[in-house]
Design a protein around this motif. Structure first.
Motif, PDB file in Angstrom:
ATOM      1  N   ARG A 105       2.910   2.939   2.565  1.00  0.00           N
ATOM      2  CA  ARG A 105       4.288   2.453   2.751  1.00  0.00           C
ATOM      3  C   ARG A 105       4.801   2.704   4.167  1.00  0.00           C
ATOM      4  NH1 ARG A 105       7.331   5.028  -2.387  1.00  0.00           N
ATOM      5  NH2 ARG A 105       8.906   3.405  -2.289  1.00  0.00           N
ATOM      6  N   MET A 106       4.054   3.424   4.973  1.00  0.00           N
ATOM      7  CA  MET A 106       4.492   3.721   6.357  1.00  0.00           C
ATOM      8  C   MET A 106       3.880   2.661   7.273  1.00  0.00           C
ATOM      9  SD  MET A 106       4.254   7.885   6.252  1.00  0.00           S
ATOM     10  CE  MET A 106       4.708   8.090   7.970  1.00  0.00           C
ATOM     11  N   ARG A 107       4.610   1.566   7.486  1.00  0.00           N
ATOM     12  CA  ARG A 107       4.013   0.373   8.098  1.00  0.00           C
ATOM     13  C   ARG A 107       4.646  -0.053   9.429  1.00  0.00           C
ATOM     14  NH1 ARG A 107       1.355  -2.168   3.564  1.00  0.00           N
ATOM     15  NH2 ARG A 107       1.096  -4.162   4.621  1.00  0.00           N
ATOM     16  N   ALA A 108       5.611   0.734   9.957  1.00  0.00           N
ATOM     17  CA  ALA A 108       6.350   0.262  11.145  1.00  0.00           C
ATOM     18  C   ALA A 108       5.444   0.180  12.376  1.00  0.00           C
ATOM     19  CB  ALA A 108       7.514   1.198  11.419  1.00  0.00           C
ATOM     20  N   ILE A 109       5.694  -0.830  13.207  1.00  0.00           N
ATOM     21  CA  ILE A 109       4.952  -0.997  14.471  1.00  0.00           C
ATOM     22  C   ILE A 109       5.979  -1.322  15.559  1.00  0.00           C
ATOM     23  CG2 ILE A 109       3.223  -2.363  15.729  1.00  0.00           C
ATOM     24  CD1 ILE A 109       2.130  -3.212  12.962  1.00  0.00           C
ATOM     25  N   THR A 110       5.921  -0.597  16.672  1.00  0.00           N
ATOM     26  CA  THR A 110       6.781  -0.909  17.824  1.00  0.00           C
ATOM     27  C   THR A 110       5.876  -1.179  19.017  1.00  0.00           C
ATOM     28  OG1 THR A 110       8.372   0.692  16.986  1.00  0.00           O
ATOM     29  CG2 THR A 110       8.685  -0.045  19.262  1.00  0.00           C
TER      30      THR A 110
ATOM     31  N   ALA B 229      -1.592  13.335  -9.367  1.00  0.00           N
ATOM     32  CA  ALA B 229      -0.486  12.457  -8.982  1.00  0.00           C
ATOM     33  C   ALA B 229      -0.838  11.751  -7.683  1.00  0.00           C
ATOM     34  CB  ALA B 229       0.782  13.288  -8.774  1.00  0.00           C
ATOM     35  N   VAL B 230      -0.073  10.708  -7.371  1.00  0.00           N
ATOM     36  CA  VAL B 230      -0.214  10.008  -6.096  1.00  0.00           C
ATOM     37  C   VAL B 230       1.137  10.064  -5.385  1.00  0.00           C
ATOM     38  CG1 VAL B 230      -0.644   7.782  -4.971  1.00  0.00           C
ATOM     39  CG2 VAL B 230      -1.927   8.417  -7.039  1.00  0.00           C
ATOM     40  N   VAL B 231       1.134  10.609  -4.158  1.00  0.00           N
ATOM     41  CA  VAL B 231       2.355  10.601  -3.354  1.00  0.00           C
ATOM     42  C   VAL B 231       2.311   9.354  -2.479  1.00  0.00           C
ATOM     43  CG1 VAL B 231       3.620  11.746  -1.496  1.00  0.00           C
ATOM     44  CG2 VAL B 231       2.563  13.107  -3.318  1.00  0.00           C
ATOM     45  N   ARG B 232       3.382   8.576  -2.518  1.00  0.00           N
ATOM     46  CA  ARG B 232       3.471   7.397  -1.640  1.00  0.00           C
ATOM     47  C   ARG B 232       4.515   7.713  -0.576  1.00  0.00           C
ATOM     48  NH1 ARG B 232       4.864   2.613  -4.682  1.00  0.00           N
ATOM     49  NH2 ARG B 232       3.565   1.342  -3.355  1.00  0.00           N
ATOM     50  N   ALA B 233       4.032   8.327   0.501  1.00  0.00           N
ATOM     51  CA  ALA B 233       4.936   8.845   1.530  1.00  0.00           C
ATOM     52  C   ALA B 233       5.646   7.702   2.255  1.00  0.00           C
ATOM     53  CB  ALA B 233       4.134   9.670   2.533  1.00  0.00           C
ATOM     54  N   THR B 234       6.885   7.975   2.666  1.00  0.00           N
ATOM     55  CA  THR B 234       7.618   6.988   3.469  1.00  0.00           C
ATOM     56  C   THR B 234       7.924   7.518   4.868  1.00  0.00           C
ATOM     57  OG1 THR B 234       9.739   7.773   2.643  1.00  0.00           O
ATOM     58  CG2 THR B 234       8.719   5.963   1.415  1.00  0.00           C
TER      59      THR B 234
END
Ligand SMILES: Cc1cc2nc3c(=O)[nH]c(=O)nc-3n(C[C@H](O)[C@H](O)[C@H](O)COP(=O)(O)OP(=O)(O)OC[C@H]3O[C@@H](n4cnc5c(N)ncnc54)[C@H](O)[C@@H]3O)c2cc1C
Length: 470
Positions: free
Chosen positions: A108-113, A58-63
């Motif tokens: 999917r974890m793409r946030a940038i501050t 399987a592939v987990v697409r973590a958020t």
């Protein structure tokens, strides 16, 4: 590449999922776990095309870090191998899937501050390098490390491989910018290492241990990166040489007295491949081109440019061209960045990543050319010459068994040569699967033993990216 694939398709749980996978889907929810074989297949390979890639369950697409934690707790409980994956651009086989394992995608974890006052970027691991650069630039700041894949690779992958790039000769590699990390260990424990403080010597510097660990010690779920002010516009020089060894000597002469902001080499095979694709008027008759840049600005930039030109002429450059036009200079750098995809059009490619001490550059590049001749194999050489880091690209026809065997022998001979010259089998791509046979000789039994003890400490069940790096 897997990024974006499967978006918009509903992910359903097939009736006959193995029990542990059904539990994983139950824990994370079907929107975060791909089990459809067509979708799973697109996460098997990376850019190395290592044929040993297995079929994952399987592939987990973590958020979130919590998804990562739960995945690793599940994997530990069921002894399932986990392959952390950013954008899958590894050239060493680092992110190829393991048979019967799970691919843990961070895409999917793409946030940038951006914290402008602290001069740092706080990034989730799936953010692309180019996205970090853009976010920093919007605040008048700069994130220097620039792998040639910067538009398609993730910052988590950059940390896990300690990625380099074209400006690293002056500005250093990824590790020089990592101030803090959040990492999830194989058993699900979450560590916070370092932070926004510029200087911090409290205890062992564990974050540096995770940088370059190729997903074998923990999964990076957040990175705090140091930013710099933007440098002045660069001036760019292009010098052509009759022979790649002359260009190599110019590199050693130049780096002995100067720190350019980029110094890249392309041999004739790579120049011809790029020219065939881009048609920008590169000199395809020369044995090699050297691209040098200075971003010192003003009089100092002019002096550095003159010094680079003088070094190239002293080593027999046929022609030297320079430009202060940023756009024109960027076109030459883009041509260099295009070299791997362009050479890949010539056949299947085995990508080397050898590094040698700077005085040995000419011996390495001429030795690689000799290996190509001896093995009747085309080798295109490109490299971050100012770092002594080269990517001989061994080209072959995979349908021809003899050519394939010659290419594999040439691949090994190039790494043997780098080791004989006091260098390394990998300067920036990592060991992955492809360079493992050469690692014991590279680091020696004592160091290898300590590395294995560290692996045992952080991942006693051996579930994190098995078969890679060590
Ligand atoms: C055309 C081209 C040019 C390139 N040029 C350069 C270059 O100039 N310099 C350079 O250094 N590299 C270069 N590369 C190689 C590659 O882009 C880098 O190694 C990059 O850092 C990989 O990032 P990724 O997100 O694709 O990682 P992936 O390929 O997904 O993973 C690479 C490794 O990192 C691990 N990993 C990924 N994310 C995480 C995470 N969050 N936590 C823990 N482990 C993780 C994986 O398990 C694997 O071992 C190039 C590649 C291509 C295709």
């Amino acid at each position: 590449m897997a990024r974006g694939q499967g978006e918009g398709r509903s992910s359903t749980v097939p009736a006959a999922l193995p029990e542990p996978v059904a539990l994983l889907v139950g824990t994370l929810g079907p929107d975060r776990v791909l089990t459809d074989p067509d979708l799973v297949a697109s996460y098997r390979f990376d850019r190395s095309n290592d044929p040993s890639a297995g079929w994952p369950l399987a592939v987990v697409r973590a958020t979130s870090a919590e998804d990562v934690r739960r995945t690793l707790q599940w994997a530990s409980a069921h002894r399932v191998p986990v392959v952390p994956r950013g954008a899958g651009t590894s050239l060493a086989g680092g992110s190829v899937a393991v048979q019967g394992g799970v691919v843990l995608s961070l895409e999917r974890m793409r946030a940038i501050t951006i914290d402008r006052l602290a001069g740092v970027a706080i990034c989730q691991p799936g953010a692309l390098n180019v996205e970090v650069k853009r976010a920093a630039a919007a605040e008048g700041l700069w994130y220097p490390p620039d792998p040639s894949s910067f538009e398609i690779c993730s910052i988590g992958g950059n940390v896990a491989t300690n990625a380099g790039g074209t400006c690293c000769v002056k500005y250093g590699v990824t590790t020089d910018y990592v101030l803090g990390l959040e990492v999830v260990l194989a058993d699900g424990r979450l560590l916070r290492l370092g932070g926004r403080t510029v200087k911090d010597v409290a205890g062992y510097d564990l974050k540096r241990l995770f940088v370059g660990s190729e997903g074998t010690l923990g999964v990076v779920t957040e990175v705090t990166l140091r930013l710099r002010p933007q440098p002045p516009p660069a001036v760019t020089m292009v010098a052509s040489f009759a022979d790649v060894a002359d260009a190599g000597r110019a590199v050693s002469a130049l780096t002995a007295t100067l720190r350019p902001s980029a110094l890249e080499l392309m041999d004739q095979v790579s120049v011809r491949a790029v020219e065939a694709q881009l048609r920008m008027g590169l000199d395809t008759t020369a044995g090699a081109l050297l691209l040098g840049r200075s971003d010192a600005g003003g009089d100092r930039g002019q002096r550095e440019l003159e010094q680079m030109v003088a070094c190239c002429r002293a080593e027999g450059a046929l022609e030297v061209f320079w430009t202060a036009d940023e756009e024109e200079g960027e076109q030459f750098m883009a041509a260099r960045r295009q070299a791997i995809p362009a050479v890949e059009r010539l056949g299947r490619v085995l990508i080397e990543d050898v590094g040698v001490p700077l005085p040995k550059v000419a011996e390495l590049v001429s030795g690689v050319a000799a290996i190509g001749e001896a093995h009747e194999t085309t080798i295109a050489t490109i490299g971050h010459a100012g770092d002594g880091n080269f990517h001989p690209l061994v080209v072959f026809d995979p349908l021809d068994p003899q050519a394939t065997e010659r290419a594999q022998r040439a691949f090994g001979a190039v790494m043997d040569l780098a080791q004989q010259l006091g260098g390394t089998i990998t300067g920036e791509h990592g060991v992955g699967t492809l360079k493992r046979p050469w690692l014991p000789r590279q680091v020696g039994p004592e160091v290898l033993g300590i590395q294995r003890q560290l692996k045992q400490l952080f991942d006693p069940l051996g579930i994190l990216n098995p078969g890679k790096a060590l």
